[in-house]
Write an enzyme that holds these catalytic residues in place. Structure first.
Site, PDB file in Angstrom:
ATOM      1  CG  HIS A 279     -53.960 -49.424 -63.751  1.00 10.80           C
ATOM      2  ND1 HIS A 279     -55.165 -49.758 -64.311  1.00 10.80           N
ATOM      3  CD2 HIS A 279     -54.113 -48.166 -63.275  1.00 10.80           C
ATOM      4  CE1 HIS A 279     -56.018 -48.738 -64.198  1.00 10.80           C
ATOM      5  NE2 HIS A 279     -55.394 -47.757 -63.566  1.00 10.80           N
TER       6      HIS A 279
ATOM      7  CG  ASP B   6     -49.788 -50.052 -68.170  1.00 11.21           C
ATOM      8  OD1 ASP B   6     -49.767 -48.938 -68.719  1.00 11.21           O
ATOM      9  OD2 ASP B   6     -50.517 -50.327 -67.197  1.00 11.21           O
TER      10      ASP B   6
ATOM     11  CD  GLN C  98     -49.402 -42.832 -64.521  1.00  9.36           C
ATOM     12  OE1 GLN C  98     -48.862 -41.736 -64.503  1.00  9.36           O
ATOM     13  NE2 GLN C  98     -50.700 -42.975 -64.315  1.00  9.36           N
TER      14      GLN C  98
ATOM     15  CE  LYS D  85     -53.361 -42.682 -67.120  1.00 11.66           C
ATOM     16  NZ  LYS D  85     -54.080 -42.344 -65.902  1.00 11.66           N
TER      17      LYS D  85
ATOM     18  CB  CYS E 161     -56.899 -48.734 -60.772  1.00 14.54           C
ATOM     19  SG  CYS E 161     -58.429 -47.858 -60.978  1.00 14.54           S
TER      20      CYS E 161
HETATM   21  N1  PMP Z   1     -52.033 -48.384 -66.479  1.00 12.72           N
HETATM   22  C1  PMP Z   1     -51.556 -47.433 -65.676  1.00 12.72           C
HETATM   23  C2  PMP Z   1     -50.199 -47.586 -65.077  1.00 12.72           C
HETATM   24  C3  PMP Z   1     -52.326 -46.302 -65.401  1.00 12.72           C
HETATM   25  O1  PMP Z   1     -51.853 -45.365 -64.587  1.00 12.72           O
HETATM   26  C4  PMP Z   1     -53.611 -46.184 -66.000  1.00 12.72           C
HETATM   27  C5  PMP Z   1     -54.482 -44.984 -65.706  1.00 12.72           C
HETATM   28  N2  PMP Z   1     -54.593 -44.670 -64.346  1.00 12.72           N
HETATM   29  C6  PMP Z   1     -54.048 -47.208 -66.838  1.00 12.72           C
HETATM   30  C7  PMP Z   1     -53.233 -48.284 -67.059  1.00 12.72           C
HETATM   31  C8  PMP Z   1     -55.397 -47.162 -67.493  1.00 12.72           C
HETATM   32  O2  PMP Z   1     -55.471 -46.079 -68.390  1.00 12.72           O
HETATM   33  P1  PMP Z   1     -56.862 -45.659 -69.030  1.00 12.72           P
HETATM   34  O3  PMP Z   1     -57.833 -45.495 -67.904  1.00 12.72           O
HETATM   35  O4  PMP Z   1     -56.556 -44.359 -69.722  1.00 12.72           O
HETATM   36  O5  PMP Z   1     -57.272 -46.733 -69.965  1.00 12.72           O
END
Ligand code: PMP
Length: 397
Positions: free
Chosen positions: A115, A191, A194, A217, A355
């Site tokens: 991401h 990370d 998910q 999430k 993203c």
């Molecule tokens: N890493 C992953 C794999 C994600 O799916 C997300 C959220 N889409 C993030 C990081 C970032 O999370 P946040 O916007 O809650 O900081």
């Protein structure tokens, strides 16, 4: 009573149809218990934490620290820094650990599946410090090239890898990646944004050095998340933000810092959000997560098969351990149009690059339509989605 009844938003209609919420990889819905806990805090206990002896301050402090206790118990972790989310947690590692421990010529290993929040902080640091970044390629079966990963570890100081892809739902071989990183003398950040919604990870057992995730999430509020840190890595971290609450003493000649997690939580923290997250943990503790994980994966697998039959390309493999995320494209109908047609029928799905532009570049596309399932979704909703997709394809393809 079905589990869905705990979520007030799921009984609303969208464009004259019952809402079918399939954008859970972006954020999940909140059960009433979470909403009530936050309202209750603002109605009855609102005060700042840590700084006063009065009753309300005590209640606010207890509520905030109770969230940390939930996190430590849930994930079996010794150190849990509360952040604004996964993004801030990763930035905290980049600034708090990276600045203090990485220098020119050092190597950071990322993957093409990351991401943006696990790419950009490292690019900023790399530019500032003259650090080399290596990217592990994604193979045609949507897994990471583990041979290339092993080779990339030569002289690596830090590995950062997404546990479960937000685009593909693919769960990476994190156990093996952690072992290999440590054998190479590198620290590793997971990370888990998910992953934590779908499985209960034991951080001690996982043996990673850092793990980042967000409350929103996993049925909790937006604006709060956490960074779990192993003790030795914690001792190597320097404060990222300075301010109130993170200090022991301040004088005009300098300051001393707290030695626990507060060292990294400068300023008034997210008190209501922490209290809401505790309520989310309480709600989740009554759910059989592994059983739902299996059930949702079957739904995702079925949906993917149906979409392929209709002529769509599906990006992902939906194998054991993967998350219930279905990314797809239709050969002729534009993804934005597709999502608008679905919205007109009450389905909330996401489109775009999610993203993860390097991953989409690797796949040779600029975006996907993504349906992501969570605890309150049903096979019936997947069938209704496929019915709507067939309707759209019959009329507009
Ligand atoms: N890493 C992953 C794999 C994600 O799916 C997300 C959220 N889409 C993030 C990081 C970032 O999370 P946040 O916007 O809650 O900081």
């Amino acid at each position: 009573m079905s589990l869905k009844d705990d979520f007030p938003i799921l009984s609303r209609e969208v464009n004259g149809h019952p809402l079918v919420y399939l954008d859970n990889a972006a954020t999940t819905q909140k059960p009433q218990i979470v909403i009530d806990a936050m309202t209750q805090y603002y109605s009855n206990s609102n005060a700042n934490v840590h700084r006063a002896v009065h009753t309300l301050a005590g209640e606010a402090t207890e509520g905030y620290e109770d969230c940390r206790r939930w996190i430590k118990n849930w994930f079996n972790a010794q150190r849990a820094v509360l952040t604004s989310g996964t993004t801030e947690a990763i930035n905290l590692v980049a600034h708090g650990w990276g600045r203090a421990n990485l220098q020119s010529g050092d190597v950071i290993v990322l993957t093409e599946m990351e991401h943006h929040s696990d790419i950009v902080p490292w690019q900023i640091l790399a530019e500032e410090r003259g650090i080399e970044i290596r990217y592990v390629p994604v193979l045609d079966d949507f897994t990471l090239d583990m041979e290339a990963y092993s080779e990339s570890l030569h002289k690596a100081k830090l590995v950062c890898v997404v546990h479960t892809s937000n685009v593909l739902g693919v769960r990476n071989s994190v156990d093996e990646m952690i072992t290999l990183a440590h054998q190479a003398g590198a620290k590793i950040l997971i990370d888990a944004a998910q992953a934590v919604p779908h499985e209960r990870i034991d951080f001690e057992h996982l043996n990673a050095d850092f793990m980042a995730f967000s409350a929103h999430k996993m049925c909790g509020p937006t604006g709060i998340g956490a960074l779990l840190v192993k003790n030795d890595a914690f001792e190597q971290m320097q404060p990222f933000m300075g301010g109130g609450d993170m200090i022991e003493t301040v004088s005009t000649s300098g300051s001393t810092y707290q030695t626990n997690e507060h060292k990294f939580e400068a300023g008034t923290p997210r008190i209501a959000e922490a209290i809401g997250w505790s309520a989310a943990f309480e709600w989740m503790s009554k759910i059989d997560l592994p059983a739902h994980h299996e059930r949702l994966l079957e739904i995702a697998k079925w949906t993917a098969e149906q979409l392929r039959e209709i002529g769509c390309t599906v990006y992902g493999r939906h194998q054991s351990g993967d998350a219930a995320v279905v990314s797809f494209l239709h050969p002729t109908i534009h993804s934005e149009d597709f999502a608008r047609f679905l919205d007109a029928k009450g389905f909330a799905v996401r489109t775009g690059h999610h993203c993860a532009q390097p991953l989409l570049n690797r796949l040779g596309i600029t975006g996907t339509i993504r349906a992501s399932f969570y605890l309150y979704n049903s096979q019936q909703e997947a069938e209704d989605l496929i019915k709507a997709v067939r309707y759209i394809v019959e009329r507009f393809a």
